[in-house]
Design an enzyme around this catalytic site. Structure first.
Site, PDB file in Angstrom:
ATOM      1  N   PHE A 149      -0.119 -33.719  29.191  1.00 21.17           N
ATOM      2  CA  PHE A 149      -0.164 -33.587  30.656  1.00 21.17           C
ATOM      3  C   PHE A 149       0.441 -34.778  31.373  1.00 21.17           C
ATOM      4  CE2 PHE A 149      -3.984 -36.229  30.225  1.00 21.17           C
ATOM      5  CZ  PHE A 149      -3.865 -37.051  31.335  1.00 21.17           C
ATOM      6  N   GLU A 176      -1.197 -27.193  29.698  1.00 20.57           N
ATOM      7  CA  GLU A 176      -1.731 -26.166  30.600  1.00 20.57           C
ATOM      8  C   GLU A 176      -2.340 -26.796  31.859  1.00 20.57           C
ATOM      9  OE1 GLU A 176      -2.771 -27.240  27.744  1.00 20.57           O
ATOM     10  OE2 GLU A 176      -4.811 -26.596  27.206  1.00 20.57           O
ATOM     11  N   SER A 226      -2.507 -36.370  22.017  1.00 24.81           N
ATOM     12  CA  SER A 226      -3.550 -37.257  21.493  1.00 24.81           C
ATOM     13  C   SER A 226      -3.508 -37.288  19.962  1.00 24.81           C
ATOM     14  CB  SER A 226      -4.909 -36.769  21.978  1.00 24.81           C
ATOM     15  OG  SER A 226      -5.139 -35.461  21.491  1.00 24.81           O
ATOM     16  N   CYS A 281       0.608 -43.373  27.698  1.00 25.89           N
ATOM     17  CA  CYS A 281       0.431 -43.767  26.294  1.00 25.89           C
ATOM     18  C   CYS A 281       0.890 -45.201  26.080  1.00 25.89           C
ATOM     19  CB  CYS A 281       1.188 -42.835  25.366  1.00 25.89           C
ATOM     20  SG  CYS A 281       2.958 -43.019  25.538  1.00 25.89           S
ATOM     21  N   GLU A 379      -9.492 -44.754  22.814  1.00 26.64           N
ATOM     22  CA  GLU A 379      -8.453 -44.665  23.848  1.00 26.64           C
ATOM     23  C   GLU A 379      -9.142 -44.082  25.090  1.00 26.64           C
ATOM     24  OE1 GLU A 379      -5.345 -41.659  23.470  1.00 26.64           O
ATOM     25  OE2 GLU A 379      -3.948 -42.953  24.539  1.00 26.64           O
TER      26      GLU A 379
END
Ligand code: NAD
Length: 493
Positions: A149, A176, A226, A281, A379
């Site tokens: 996303f 999505e 992820s 990230c 994370e």
């Protein structure tokens, strides 16, 4: 309410599965659309369309393909604002950040415009008497791209620019949570002259992903997301005989040495830690303060936090937008609220901001963070910066190398020798020296190490060309004299 569907064979297609997902405006905290979630049967249809189109596109001349890529580049350039607005609307990041994402994606299209040069093979004349060898780079066929996303324009462009330039068909399965920008890219590719069916978008969740991973018509899979899902994608895709590159999550450290300019380092930590609400990230999530710089650095970072204006992404005054969903905001908040109980010192608590129904959090700063605390080990993917205090550079390197992630890292110092030793010792894929977010330019490739990547292929740049092509080696002889029987193994004599 708007329904967001698929893009197949050059036109919008409504979903047939009866399953939909909710798409939110994170700044307002309300649903603005539904997205169709594809069934395995719908994925079958899309892959069939792509596979049919792949053959013709692979045969298109390099000039034809390069012309399409150049036109695509022009169209993206001319639609920067529309693409950025689409990102801000469903992702929530501020306009300047969304424009930055478009610009970095555009770089990948520009790199791919050089395809006649990138796809040059190699030729070795006279490897044996009268024998020549040449290597051609052929497309792999149909590529599936599965994207996260947090970069709904840039990450698809990391993949599809090179995949298309190399002559493959591409099926994009966007997140999505913010599915609309992918459709805008597909329309622009069509306007650029890409034949219908070469680039398709299938909306969906894990059902669509799993259908792509096991589909015999999919030859290669590019995944960004992820770590647990990256591992699943790599294991499942390779088990089904596909070439897979799967980039995962991160915990990026920024080491600050005692000789660093504290103002420069604090500006970098705040910008790279809280930019895009920490949902990058390559965000800095851990500041490693070496020696006596720690108190000065924590004070300098804390002093800057009130300057960060939190608000809707389309408000020019906003510097940091909301998080992607209510659930994610609550998850991030729970880390901040649990930090003191784990033994960290909460220097700034941003867990309460009053901005209506939007999924907002303020910036949080935690000092005295250590491995073993959830705030260090996980994370968090939110606007939370943890400070770990260490006594030496060696201790900093040992900390970073013991971390299971290895995406990005940065060092701030004025000492070139220390920076050089650091960049060689650290087990991380992308290193910044006085650069907090070292995302490589498109002529290099992007990829972490350890649990930040599964498979051996970084993404985009030269590695992207390698991933989206298969070498074919041709050995040629044109005999001028009559042959003779020789049952021995061919040698180079
Ligand atoms: P995610 O892993 O939840 O989702 C990524 C994609 O996988 C989406 O398209 C989603 O629909 C699909 N998916 C989710 N769960 C799945 C499942 N169980 N089975 C099959 N498919 C599934 O990631 P996200 O929340 O969208 O994105 C944030 C994550 O992505 C962070 O961990 C971030 O570090 C990472 N990320 C990594 C990079 C990189 O280059 N290494 C870049 C951007 C984001």
């Amino acid at each position: 309410m708007e329904t967001i569907g698929h893009w197949v064979r050059g036109r919008s297609v409504e979903g047939r599965s009866g399953r939909t997902g909710a798409v939110f405006d994170p700044a307002a905290g309300r649903q603005i659309a539904t997205v169709d979630l594809a069934s395995a049967a719908e994925v079958d249809d899309v892959v069939e369309v792509a596979t049919d189109a792949a053959a013709g596109w692979a045969e298109a001349s390099l000039t034809t393909r390069a012309n399409v890529m150049f036109k695509f580049r022009e169209l993206i350039d001319g639609h920067r604002e529309q693409l950025a607005a689409a990102v801000t609307r469903q992702h929530g990041k501020v306009r300047s950040d969304a424009l930055g994402e478009v610009a970095r994606g555009l770089e990948c299209v520009e790199f791919a415009c050089g395809l006649p040069n990138l796809l040059k093979g190699s030729f070795s004349p006279q490897v044996s008497g009268g024998v020549d060898v040449h290597t051609m780079l052929e497309p792999v066929g149909t590529v599936a791209g599965i994207t996260p996303f947090n970069f709904p324009v840039m990450v698809p462009l990391w993949m599809l620019s090179n995949a298309l330039a190399c002559g493959n068909a591409f099926v994009l399965k966007p997140s999505e949570k913010d599915p609309a920008p992918a459709l805008l890219l597909a329309r622009l590719a069509q306007q650029a002259g890409l034949p219908d069916g070469v680039f398709n978008v299938v909306q969906g969740d894990s059902e669509a992903v799993n259908a792509l991973l096991s589909h015999p018509g999919v030859d290669a899979v590019s995944f960004v997301g992820s770590t647990p899902v990256a591992r699943h994608v790599f294991e499942t895709g390779t088990r089904h005989g596909k070439r897979v590159q799967a980039l995962g999550g991160a915990k990026n450290h920024m080491v600050v040495l005692p000789d660093a300019d504290v103002d420069v380092a604090a500006d970098a930590a705040v910008s790279a830690g809280y930019g895009s609400a920490g949902e990058r990230c390559m965000a800095i999530s851990v500041v490693v303060a070496v020696g006596d710089v720690a108190d000065r650095l924590v004070d300098a970072i804390g002093a800057r936090i009130p300057e960060v204006v939190v608000g809707p992404g389309d408000d020019p005054a906003s510097m940091m937008g909301p998080l992607i969903t209510r659930e994610h905001r609550e998850r991030v908040r729970s880390y901040v609220q649990g930090a003191a109980g784990e033994g960290a010192r909460v220097v700034v608590d941003g867990s309460d901001v009053d901005l209506g129904e939007g999924f907002y959090l303020g910036c949080s700063l935690l000092d005295g963070v250590r491995p073993g605390m959830r705030v260090y080990d996980d994370e968090i993917f939110g606007p939370v910066l943890g400070v770990v205090r260490v006594g030496s550079v060696d201790e900093a390197v040992a900390l970073i190398n013991a971390n299971p992630y290895g995406n990005g890292v940065a060092i701030f110092t004025r000492d070139g020798g220390a920076a050089r030793r650091f960049q060689r010792a650290v087990k991380v894929g992308m290193v910044g020296v006085n650069v907090p977010i070292p995302v490589p330019v498109a002529s290099h490739s992007f990829g972490g190490w350890k649990d930040s990547i599964f498979g051996d292929s970084p993404i985009y740049g030269p590695e992207g060309i390698r991933f989206y092509t298969r070498p074919k080696v041709v050995t040629t002889r044109w005999p001028e004299t009559a042959g003779r029987l020789d049952l021995g193994f061919p040698t180079g004599n």
